[in-house]
Design a protein around this motif. Structure first.
Motif, PDB file in Angstrom:
ATOM      1  N   UNK A  89      -3.116   3.991  -1.234  1.00 19.67           N
ATOM      2  CA  UNK A  89      -4.185   5.190  -1.679  1.00 19.67           C
ATOM      3  C   UNK A  89      -5.380   5.699   0.114  1.00 19.67           C
ATOM      4  N   UNK A  90      -6.193   6.541  -0.527  1.00 15.27           N
ATOM      5  CA  UNK A  90      -6.751   7.312   0.049  1.00 15.27           C
ATOM      6  C   UNK A  90      -8.042   7.481   0.295  1.00 15.27           C
ATOM      7  N   UNK A  91      -9.349   6.879   0.837  1.00 14.61           N
ATOM      8  CA  UNK A  91     -10.549   7.030   0.418  1.00 14.61           C
ATOM      9  C   UNK A  91     -10.788   8.080   1.034  1.00 14.61           C
ATOM     10  N   UNK A  92     -12.708   8.837   0.732  1.00 14.01           N
ATOM     11  CA  UNK A  92     -13.312   9.156   1.746  1.00 14.01           C
ATOM     12  C   UNK A  92     -14.154   9.062   1.729  1.00 14.01           C
ATOM     13  N   UNK A  93     -15.149   8.149   2.882  1.00 12.41           N
ATOM     14  CA  UNK A  93     -15.702   7.235   3.219  1.00 12.41           C
ATOM     15  C   UNK A  93     -16.304   8.535   4.168  1.00 12.41           C
ATOM     16  N   UNK A  94     -17.933   8.309   4.384  1.00  3.12           N
ATOM     17  CA  UNK A  94     -18.687   9.286   5.190  1.00  3.12           C
ATOM     18  C   UNK A  94     -18.053   9.684   6.872  1.00  3.12           C
ATOM     19  N   UNK A  95     -16.883  10.982   5.464  1.00  6.25           N
ATOM     20  CA  UNK A  95     -16.665  12.261   6.254  1.00  6.25           C
ATOM     21  C   UNK A  95     -15.614  12.155   7.067  1.00  6.25           C
ATOM     22  N   UNK A  96     -14.963  10.689   6.396  1.00  5.83           N
ATOM     23  CA  UNK A  96     -13.676  10.314   7.674  1.00  5.83           C
ATOM     24  C   UNK A  96     -12.725   9.695   6.192  1.00  5.83           C
ATOM     25  N   UNK A  97     -11.663   9.616   6.126  1.00  5.90           N
ATOM     26  CA  UNK A  97     -10.466   8.974   5.718  1.00  5.90           C
ATOM     27  C   UNK A  97      -9.831   7.839   6.138  1.00  5.90           C
ATOM     28  N   UNK A  98     -10.105   7.059   4.991  1.00  9.76           N
ATOM     29  CA  UNK A  98      -9.558   5.435   4.876  1.00  9.76           C
ATOM     30  C   UNK A  98      -7.766   5.100   4.464  1.00  9.76           C
ATOM     31  N   UNK A  99      -7.227   4.864   4.929  1.00  9.10           N
ATOM     32  CA  UNK A  99      -6.257   3.875   4.401  1.00  9.10           C
ATOM     33  C   UNK A  99      -6.644   2.814   4.012  1.00  9.10           C
ATOM     34  N   UNK A 100      -5.912   2.435   2.543  1.00  8.64           N
ATOM     35  CA  UNK A 100      -5.899   1.821   1.952  1.00  8.64           C
ATOM     36  C   UNK A 100      -5.266   1.357   1.367  1.00  8.64           C
ATOM     37  N   UNK A 101      -4.216   0.051   1.710  1.00 10.48           N
ATOM     38  CA  UNK A 101      -3.200  -0.818   0.832  1.00 10.48           C
ATOM     39  C   UNK A 101      -3.811  -2.038   0.164  1.00 10.48           C
ATOM     40  N   UNK A 102      -2.878  -1.215  -1.625  1.00 12.10           N
ATOM     41  CA  UNK A 102      -3.504  -2.630  -2.456  1.00 12.10           C
ATOM     42  C   UNK A 102      -1.428  -3.838  -2.318  1.00 12.10           C
ATOM     43  N   UNK A 103      -2.323  -5.056  -2.231  1.00  8.39           N
ATOM     44  CA  UNK A 103      -0.727  -5.938  -2.820  1.00  8.39           C
ATOM     45  C   UNK A 103      -1.667  -7.429  -3.698  1.00  8.39           C
ATOM     46  N   UNK A 104       0.079  -7.943  -4.128  1.00  4.93           N
ATOM     47  CA  UNK A 104      -0.476  -8.761  -5.258  1.00  4.93           C
ATOM     48  C   UNK A 104       0.045  -9.774  -4.302  1.00  4.93           C
ATOM     49  N   UNK A 105      -0.644 -10.939  -4.266  1.00  2.00           N
ATOM     50  CA  UNK A 105      -0.413 -12.574  -3.420  1.00  2.00           C
ATOM     51  C   UNK A 105      -0.273 -13.478  -4.494  1.00  2.00           C
ATOM     52  N   UNK A 106       1.038 -14.232  -4.508  1.00  2.82           N
ATOM     53  CA  UNK A 106       0.866 -15.511  -5.219  1.00  2.82           C
ATOM     54  C   UNK A 106       0.790 -16.656  -3.582  1.00  2.82           C
ATOM     55  N   UNK A 107       0.398 -17.577  -4.585  1.00  3.97           N
ATOM     56  CA  UNK A 107       0.091 -18.828  -3.917  1.00  3.97           C
ATOM     57  C   UNK A 107       0.282 -19.613  -5.188  1.00  3.97           C
ATOM     58  N   UNK A 108       0.073 -20.934  -4.101  1.00  5.26           N
ATOM     59  CA  UNK A 108       1.105 -21.801  -5.560  1.00  5.26           C
ATOM     60  C   UNK A 108      -0.603 -22.270  -6.376  1.00  5.26           C
ATOM     61  N   UNK A 109      -0.483 -22.885  -6.757  1.00  9.70           N
ATOM     62  CA  UNK A 109      -1.784 -23.178  -8.140  1.00  9.70           C
ATOM     63  C   UNK A 109      -2.673 -23.690  -7.065  1.00  9.70           C
ATOM     64  N   UNK A 110      -3.568 -23.514  -7.550  1.00  4.28           N
ATOM     65  CA  UNK A 110      -4.974 -24.352  -5.940  1.00  4.28           C
ATOM     66  C   UNK A 110      -6.386 -23.743  -6.629  1.00  4.28           C
ATOM     67  N   UNK A 111      -7.166 -24.327  -6.187  1.00  9.01           N
ATOM     68  CA  UNK A 111      -8.597 -23.805  -6.559  1.00  9.01           C
ATOM     69  C   UNK A 111      -9.051 -22.547  -5.812  1.00  9.01           C
ATOM     70  N   UNK A 112      -9.213 -21.312  -6.711  1.00 11.33           N
ATOM     71  CA  UNK A 112      -9.092 -20.101  -6.341  1.00 11.33           C
ATOM     72  C   UNK A 112     -10.704 -20.171  -5.200  1.00 11.33           C
ATOM     73  N   UNK A 113      -9.633 -19.303  -4.116  1.00  8.14           N
ATOM     74  CA  UNK A 113     -10.544 -19.041  -2.645  1.00  8.14           C
ATOM     75  C   UNK A 113     -12.340 -18.786  -3.223  1.00  8.14           C
TER      76      UNK A 113
END
Length: 110
Positions: free
Chosen positions: A49-73
């Motif tokens: 995605x692209x976001x606009x923050x304070x007259x600046x365009x910022x690229x954002x990448x969203x991911x899914x991260x799969x880990x072995x079962x553990x206590x969530x960070x």
């Protein structure tokens, strides 16, 4: 149908980093990051995605991260993969099989 992550798919080694906020003497704080445990994970890109923050365009990448079962960070944590950083947005152990922890992360682009 539930999706399972094979152990061989978890071939990226992530470092969990937790924030440390120290007062700066002016009513604010200075944030640094403490490296914690390393975990093997599988990273899947979901969208760009692209976001606009304070007259600046910022690229954002969203991911899914799969880990072995553990206590969530803890909230506010991030994952490091070499020079790349990923902010933790959500984690849901109930979404995946009992052996996985699924985290939605957003890549930080400097």
């Amino acid at each position: 149908m539930e999706q399972r992550t094979k152990i061989g798919a978890r071939r990226k080694l992530f470092v969990i980093e937790t924030p440390i906020d120290l007062p700066d003497g002016f009513g604010g704080f200075t944030r640094s990051w403490q490296a914690g445990p390393t975990v093997w994970g599988a990273l899947e890109t979901l969208r760009f995605d692209e976001r606009r923050i304070a007259d600046r365009t910022e690229e954002v990448a969203t991911h899914r991260l799969r880990l072995r079962r553990r206590t969530p960070p803890p909230a506010g944590s991030r994952f490091a993969l070499g020079p790349r950083r990923f902010d933790l947005r959500a984690s849901d152990a109930a979404e995946a099989p009992a052996r996985d922890l699924v985290c939605l992360v957003e890549e930080i682009r400097p």
